[in-house]
Design an enzyme around this catalytic site. Structure first.
Site, short mmCIF file in Angstrom:
data_model
loop_
_atom_site.label_atom_id
_atom_site.label_comp_id
_atom_site.label_asym_id
_atom_site.label_seq_id
_atom_site.Cartn_x
_atom_site.Cartn_y
_atom_site.Cartn_z
CE1 TYR A 1 -3.56 2.70 0.65
CE2 TYR A 1 -2.15 3.43 2.44
CZ TYR A 1 -3.24 3.65 1.61
OH TYR A 1 -3.96 4.83 1.73
CE LYS B 1 -2.99 5.54 -1.76
NZ LYS B 1 -4.01 6.40 -2.37
N1 NAD Z 1 -9.06 7.07 5.09
C1 NAD Z 1 -7.84 7.47 5.40
O1 NAD Z 1 -7.45 7.58 6.57
C2 NAD Z 1 -6.85 7.81 4.31
C3 NAD Z 1 -5.56 8.19 4.70
C4 NAD Z 1 -4.65 8.52 3.71
C5 NAD Z 1 -5.01 8.46 2.38
N2 NAD Z 1 -6.28 8.07 2.04
C6 NAD Z 1 -6.59 8.00 0.62
O2 NAD Z 1 -7.81 8.66 0.36
C7 NAD Z 1 -8.46 8.06 -0.77
C8 NAD Z 1 -9.92 7.77 -0.47
O3 NAD Z 1 -9.96 6.80 0.56
P1 NAD Z 1 -11.20 6.57 1.54
O4 NAD Z 1 -10.66 6.62 2.90
O5 NAD Z 1 -12.32 7.44 1.16
O6 NAD Z 1 -11.51 5.03 1.20
P2 NAD Z 1 -12.90 4.26 0.95
O7 NAD Z 1 -12.56 2.82 1.09
O8 NAD Z 1 -13.99 4.82 1.78
O9 NAD Z 1 -13.20 4.60 -0.59
C9 NAD Z 1 -12.42 4.06 -1.62
C10 NAD Z 1 -13.16 4.19 -2.93
O10 NAD Z 1 -12.37 3.56 -3.94
C11 NAD Z 1 -13.22 2.75 -4.73
N3 NAD Z 1 -12.49 1.65 -5.37
C12 NAD Z 1 -11.85 0.62 -4.79
N4 NAD Z 1 -11.40 -0.23 -5.72
C13 NAD Z 1 -11.73 0.28 -6.92
C14 NAD Z 1 -11.57 -0.15 -8.26
N5 NAD Z 1 -10.98 -1.31 -8.57
N6 NAD Z 1 -12.04 0.64 -9.26
C15 NAD Z 1 -12.67 1.80 -8.98
N7 NAD Z 1 -12.89 2.24 -7.73
C16 NAD Z 1 -12.42 1.49 -6.70
C17 NAD Z 1 -14.25 2.22 -3.72
O11 NAD Z 1 -15.41 1.71 -4.38
C18 NAD Z 1 -14.53 3.47 -2.92
O12 NAD Z 1 -15.49 4.27 -3.55
C19 NAD Z 1 -7.63 6.82 -1.10
O13 NAD Z 1 -6.75 7.12 -2.16
C20 NAD Z 1 -6.83 6.57 0.15
O14 NAD Z 1 -5.61 5.90 -0.09
C21 NAD Z 1 -7.21 7.75 2.97
#
Ligand code: NAD
Length: 332
Positions: free
Chosen positions: A210, A214
């Site tokens: 992961y 990133k």
């Molecule tokens: N939540 C956190 O603490 C956090 C921290 C750092 C970075 N991020 C980043 O923020 C972004 C959003 O994350 P989130 O927390 O909202 O996660 P989440 O799991 O709530 O949402 C992820 C989204 O990605 C979609 N997805 C997954 N696989 C897919 C595929 N094969 N094709 C198309 N869509 C797909 C899912 O359907 C969902 O809508 C991500 O890039 C994540 O790495 C999140």
């Protein structure tokens, strides 16, 4: 393969997560009510694509942009969830222009079909938000044989961005650049990019994979900005770190972490709405007009990991990525 080499990436990821959470808590306690909700200009007539906009950070990004009058296309791999999201947003904001288009980032074929369908609509494209991701999934491969974190989080967005680049270039102007916003994570600070084993086949650690995906996103965002600037295109690329946010992304963490999240999430973690604020800032803030290659956290520019500024590594990753997705590397 030693136990330590498997445990180290996990320890590093939890350590950086702990530091971010602590920082968020201090910020919340010392500066309650900050940052103030910014007011952004209306976006009527502008078009955005948000990958993974059906839930979490992506959902709140879509909702906010639609409220600003932007026409938003959610690119996602869950048709039913996508249509329900569209209905929900339209119910909340009656004039919202939101649509769902199927795009599975785990499949190059699906990405090509999505871009074809999008281009058939003859829309401009002012903002592309590379938001979707998976985290800590077991060792699996995408349809095209990529390790899943690398394939979905990085390669899928790499291909999507490149296929949409011409449309972004045509839509950007000198005074209103088109914007690419890529979501990374603090885990990139503890990541290692193994160019000779991008698919983690020698050593699979879900935490390491992961984090690597990133870091790859940051490296290639900086490389793309370099290429766009060199050719004088009116497109900017910035990277967003949303913080530690209470979303479904954590569905694969260990049970102890799930318990801690469940008990303390409301205090320690950002809400999905708060988590979307830096993405929205990167997408529409006038402060960032014409500015690219920034790493943004809490709506501020900050430094990404030293390794992410390594231009030779950016270049090598870019060339290898072009090879893997089968597009020409036209860069000098
Ligand atoms: N939540 C956190 O603490 C956090 C921290 C750092 C970075 N991020 C980043 O923020 C972004 C959003 O994350 P989130 O927390 O909202 O996660 P989440 O799991 O709530 O949402 C992820 C989204 O990605 C979609 N997805 C997954 N696989 C897919 C595929 N094969 N094709 C198309 N869509 C797909 C899912 O359907 C969902 O809508 C991500 O890039 C994540 O790495 C999140």
């Amino acid at each position: 393969m030693s136990l330590l080499s498997l445990a180290l990436p996990a320890i590093r990821v939890y350590w950086i997560g702990f530091r971010v959470v602590l920082h968020q808590l201090l910020r919340r306690l010392l500066r309650p009510g900050w940052p103030l909700k910014p007011v952004f200009p209306l976006q009527n007539g502008n078009v955005a694509i948000v990958t993974g906009g059906t839930r979490g950070i992506g959902y709140h990004t879509v909702k906010y942009l639609a409220r600003l009058g932007m026409h938003v296309i959610i690119a996602g791999n869950k048709e039913k969830e996508g249509q329900e999201t569209v209905m929900k947003i339209k119910e909340e904001a009656l004039n919202a222009k939101v649509e769902f288009l199927y795009c599975d980032l785990a499949s190059m074929k699906s990405i090509h079909q999505f871009v074809q369908a999008f281009k058939a609509k003859n829309y401009s494209l002012h903002v592309l938000i590379n938001n979707a991701a998976v985290m800590l999934v077991p060792e699996r491969k995408t349809e095209d044989g990529f390790e899943e974190h690398f394939g979905i989080n990085y390669m899928g967005h790499f291909l999507l961005t490149n296929l949409l680049l011409e449309t972004l270039k045509q839509s950007g102007t000198h005074s209103h650049n088109a914007r690419i916003v890529t979501l990374s994570s603090a885990t990139h600070y503890v990541a290692e990019l193994r160019l000779n084993d991008l698919q983690s086949s020698c050593l699979y650690s879900p935490h390491g994979a992961y984090a690597q995906s990133k870091l790859a996103l940051v490296l290639s965002a900086y490389r793309l900005q370099h290429l766009l600037t060199a050719e004088g295109s009116h497109v900017t690329v910035n990277v967003v770190d949303p913080g530690v946010v209470n979303t479904d992304l954590y569905q694969n963490v260990c049970w102890a972490a799930k318990m801690v999240k469940w008990m303390t999430g409301w205090l320690l973690l950002k809400s999905p709405e708060e988590g979307a604020s830096t993405s929205i800032y990167a997408a529409v803030s006038p402060e960032l007009e014409g500015i690219g290659a920034c790493y943004l956290c809490n709506e501020q520019r900050t430094k990404s990991a030293d390794v992410s500024y390594d231009e030779e590594l950016q270049k090598r990753l870019w060339t290898e990525s072009c090879r893997l997705v089968g597009i020409p590397d036209t860069a000098p």
